[in-house]
Design a protein around this motif. Structure first.
Motif, PDB file in Angstrom:
ATOM      1  N   ASN A  70      48.688  18.310 -59.685  1.00 14.64           N
ATOM      2  CA  ASN A  70      50.146  18.383 -59.825  1.00 14.64           C
ATOM      3  C   ASN A  70      50.533  19.253 -61.019  1.00 14.64           C
ATOM      4  O   ASN A  70      51.473  20.053 -60.936  1.00 14.64           O
ATOM      5  N   GLN A 119      44.610  13.919 -58.932  1.00 15.77           N
ATOM      6  CA  GLN A 119      45.857  14.454 -58.373  1.00 15.77           C
ATOM      7  C   GLN A 119      46.832  14.830 -59.491  1.00 15.77           C
ATOM      8  O   GLN A 119      47.571  15.809 -59.367  1.00 15.77           O
ATOM      9  N   LYS A 139      53.227  11.325 -55.621  1.00 19.05           N
ATOM     10  CA  LYS A 139      54.164  12.438 -55.446  1.00 19.05           C
ATOM     11  C   LYS A 139      53.908  13.545 -56.467  1.00 19.05           C
ATOM     12  O   LYS A 139      52.830  14.081 -56.521  1.00 19.05           O
ATOM     13  N   SER A 193      43.938  13.422 -50.724  1.00 21.38           N
ATOM     14  CA  SER A 193      45.012  13.577 -51.705  1.00 21.38           C
ATOM     15  C   SER A 193      45.508  12.189 -52.093  1.00 21.38           C
ATOM     16  O   SER A 193      45.032  11.182 -51.569  1.00 21.38           O
ATOM     17  N   PRO A 228      49.106  11.088 -52.057  1.00 17.10           N
ATOM     18  CA  PRO A 228      50.537  11.364 -51.873  1.00 17.10           C
ATOM     19  C   PRO A 228      51.444  10.311 -52.509  1.00 17.10           C
ATOM     20  O   PRO A 228      52.599  10.603 -52.816  1.00 17.10           O
TER      21      PRO A 228
END
Length: 146
Positions: free
Chosen positions: A45, A41, A110, A105, A107
Protein backbone atom coordinates in the motif's frame (compact mmCIF):
# COMPACT_ATOMS: atom_id res chain seq x y z
CA UNK A 1 25.44 -6.93 -9.54
CA UNK A 2 22.79 -7.03 -6.82
CA UNK A 3 23.21 -4.62 -3.93
CA UNK A 4 23.35 -6.10 -0.44
CA UNK A 5 22.63 -4.91 3.06
CA UNK A 6 25.03 -6.17 5.72
CA UNK A 7 25.14 -6.91 9.42
CA UNK A 8 28.56 -8.01 10.62
CA UNK A 9 29.72 -10.71 8.22
CA UNK A 10 26.16 -11.53 7.08
CA UNK A 11 24.43 -10.06 4.04
CA UNK A 12 21.01 -10.03 2.42
CA UNK A 13 20.48 -9.12 -1.26
CA UNK A 14 18.39 -5.99 -1.81
CA UNK A 15 15.72 -7.67 -3.94
CA UNK A 16 12.07 -6.79 -3.45
CA UNK A 17 10.85 -10.34 -2.74
CA UNK A 18 13.66 -11.15 -0.31
CA UNK A 19 13.51 -7.84 1.57
CA UNK A 20 9.71 -8.04 1.83
CA UNK A 21 9.95 -11.65 3.05
CA UNK A 22 12.56 -10.66 5.63
CA UNK A 23 10.33 -7.77 6.72
CA UNK A 24 7.37 -10.13 7.17
CA UNK A 25 9.61 -12.46 9.18
CA UNK A 26 11.10 -9.67 11.28
CA UNK A 27 7.78 -7.99 12.02
CA UNK A 28 5.30 -10.88 12.23
CA UNK A 29 7.00 -14.28 12.31
CA UNK A 30 5.08 -15.35 15.42
CA UNK A 31 1.75 -14.31 13.89
CA UNK A 32 -0.76 -16.16 11.71
CA UNK A 33 -0.35 -16.25 7.94
CA UNK A 34 -3.23 -13.73 7.68
CA UNK A 35 -1.43 -11.24 9.95
CA UNK A 36 1.80 -11.78 8.02
CA UNK A 37 -0.05 -11.08 4.77
CA UNK A 38 -1.57 -7.89 6.23
CA UNK A 39 1.86 -6.75 7.39
CA UNK A 40 3.21 -7.15 3.87
CA UNK A 41 0.12 -5.50 2.38
CA UNK A 42 1.01 -2.36 4.35
CA UNK A 43 4.29 -2.25 2.41
CA UNK A 44 2.53 -2.70 -0.94
CA UNK A 45 0.00 0.00 0.00
CA UNK A 46 2.84 2.40 0.79
CA UNK A 47 4.40 1.60 -2.57
CA UNK A 48 1.09 2.34 -4.34
CA UNK A 49 0.85 5.60 -2.38
CA UNK A 50 4.35 6.59 -3.61
CA UNK A 51 6.13 6.55 -0.23
CA UNK A 52 9.22 5.17 -2.00
CA UNK A 53 9.95 3.85 -5.52
CA UNK A 54 10.51 0.15 -4.71
CA UNK A 55 9.27 -2.45 -2.24
CA UNK A 56 12.78 -2.80 -0.81
CA UNK A 57 13.13 0.96 -0.32
CA UNK A 58 9.76 1.09 1.52
CA UNK A 59 10.90 -1.71 3.84
CA UNK A 60 14.38 -0.28 4.42
CA UNK A 61 13.26 3.31 5.00
CA UNK A 62 14.60 4.76 8.22
CA UNK A 63 12.57 3.93 11.34
CA UNK A 64 9.71 2.23 9.50
CA UNK A 65 10.23 -1.42 10.40
CA UNK A 66 12.39 -2.16 13.41
CA UNK A 67 13.78 -5.34 11.87
CA UNK A 68 15.91 -3.05 9.69
CA UNK A 69 16.90 -0.53 12.38
CA UNK A 70 20.59 -0.85 13.29
CA UNK A 71 21.22 -2.33 16.71
CA UNK A 72 17.86 -4.05 17.19
CA UNK A 73 17.41 -7.71 18.15
CA UNK A 74 14.97 -8.16 15.27
CA UNK A 75 17.58 -7.03 12.74
CA UNK A 76 20.16 -9.48 14.05
CA UNK A 77 17.57 -12.27 14.06
CA UNK A 78 16.54 -11.55 10.45
CA UNK A 79 20.14 -11.63 9.24
CA UNK A 80 20.91 -14.80 11.22
CA UNK A 81 17.75 -16.55 10.01
CA UNK A 82 18.42 -15.54 6.38
CA UNK A 83 22.01 -16.77 6.60
CA UNK A 84 20.87 -20.07 8.16
CA UNK A 85 18.01 -20.48 5.65
CA UNK A 86 15.44 -20.61 8.47
CA UNK A 87 12.28 -22.42 7.32
CA UNK A 88 9.91 -19.77 8.72
CA UNK A 89 11.80 -17.02 6.91
CA UNK A 90 11.72 -19.03 3.67
CA UNK A 91 7.93 -19.29 4.11
CA UNK A 92 7.75 -15.51 4.57
CA UNK A 93 9.62 -15.04 1.29
CA UNK A 94 7.02 -17.26 -0.42
CA UNK A 95 4.23 -15.08 1.04
CA UNK A 96 6.07 -12.01 -0.28
CA UNK A 97 6.36 -13.53 -3.76
CA UNK A 98 2.65 -14.42 -3.80
CA UNK A 99 1.72 -10.86 -2.77
CA UNK A 100 3.98 -9.32 -5.38
CA UNK A 101 2.52 -11.64 -8.03
CA UNK A 102 -1.00 -10.71 -6.91
CA UNK A 103 -2.07 -14.28 -6.13
CA UNK A 104 -2.84 -13.32 -2.51
CA UNK A 105 -3.76 -10.03 -0.85
CA UNK A 106 -5.29 -8.55 2.28
CA UNK A 107 -8.27 -6.58 0.94
CA UNK A 108 -9.71 -6.14 4.44
CA UNK A 109 -7.08 -3.50 5.26
CA UNK A 110 -7.99 -1.52 2.13
CA UNK A 111 -5.52 1.37 1.75
CA UNK A 112 -4.11 1.26 5.31
CA UNK A 113 -0.48 2.32 5.38
CA UNK A 114 0.37 2.05 9.08
CA UNK A 115 -0.17 -0.56 11.74
CA UNK A 116 0.77 -1.19 15.31
CA UNK A 117 0.74 -4.12 17.68
CA UNK A 118 -1.71 -3.71 20.56
CA UNK A 119 0.91 -4.83 23.09
CA UNK A 120 3.08 -1.77 22.31
CA UNK A 121 2.43 1.85 23.29
CA UNK A 122 -0.13 3.55 21.07
CA UNK A 123 1.64 5.66 18.41
CA UNK A 124 0.96 9.39 18.10
CA UNK A 125 -0.79 8.85 14.75
CA UNK A 126 -3.30 6.21 15.94
CA UNK A 127 -6.26 8.53 16.56
CA UNK A 128 -8.71 10.76 14.71
CA UNK A 129 -8.60 12.43 12.27
CA UNK A 130 -6.73 9.45 10.86
CA UNK A 131 -8.83 6.46 9.89
CA UNK A 132 -8.86 3.12 11.67
CA UNK A 133 -9.39 0.69 8.80
CA UNK A 134 -9.22 -2.76 10.41
CA UNK A 135 -8.45 -4.61 13.65
CA UNK A 136 -7.30 -8.20 13.96
CA UNK A 137 -6.23 -10.37 16.86
CA UNK A 138 -3.00 -8.43 17.48
CA UNK A 139 -2.91 -5.25 15.36
CA UNK A 140 -4.73 -2.12 14.29
CA UNK A 141 -4.35 -0.93 10.67
CA UNK A 142 -4.66 2.77 9.94
CA UNK A 143 -4.80 5.10 6.95
CA UNK A 144 -2.56 8.06 7.71
CA UNK A 145 -2.13 10.83 5.11
CA UNK A 146 1.41 11.24 3.89
Amino acid sequence: MTAVITEGNMSIPVQDDIILGCTIHGEASSESRDVQTRTAQIVLNRLKQHWKPTIASVCLARRQFDCWDPGTKNRTRVFTDYTNRNADLQQSILIARDLIAGTISAPEIKDANMYFVWSTPRPYWAHAPYILVYKDETNEYWKVPR
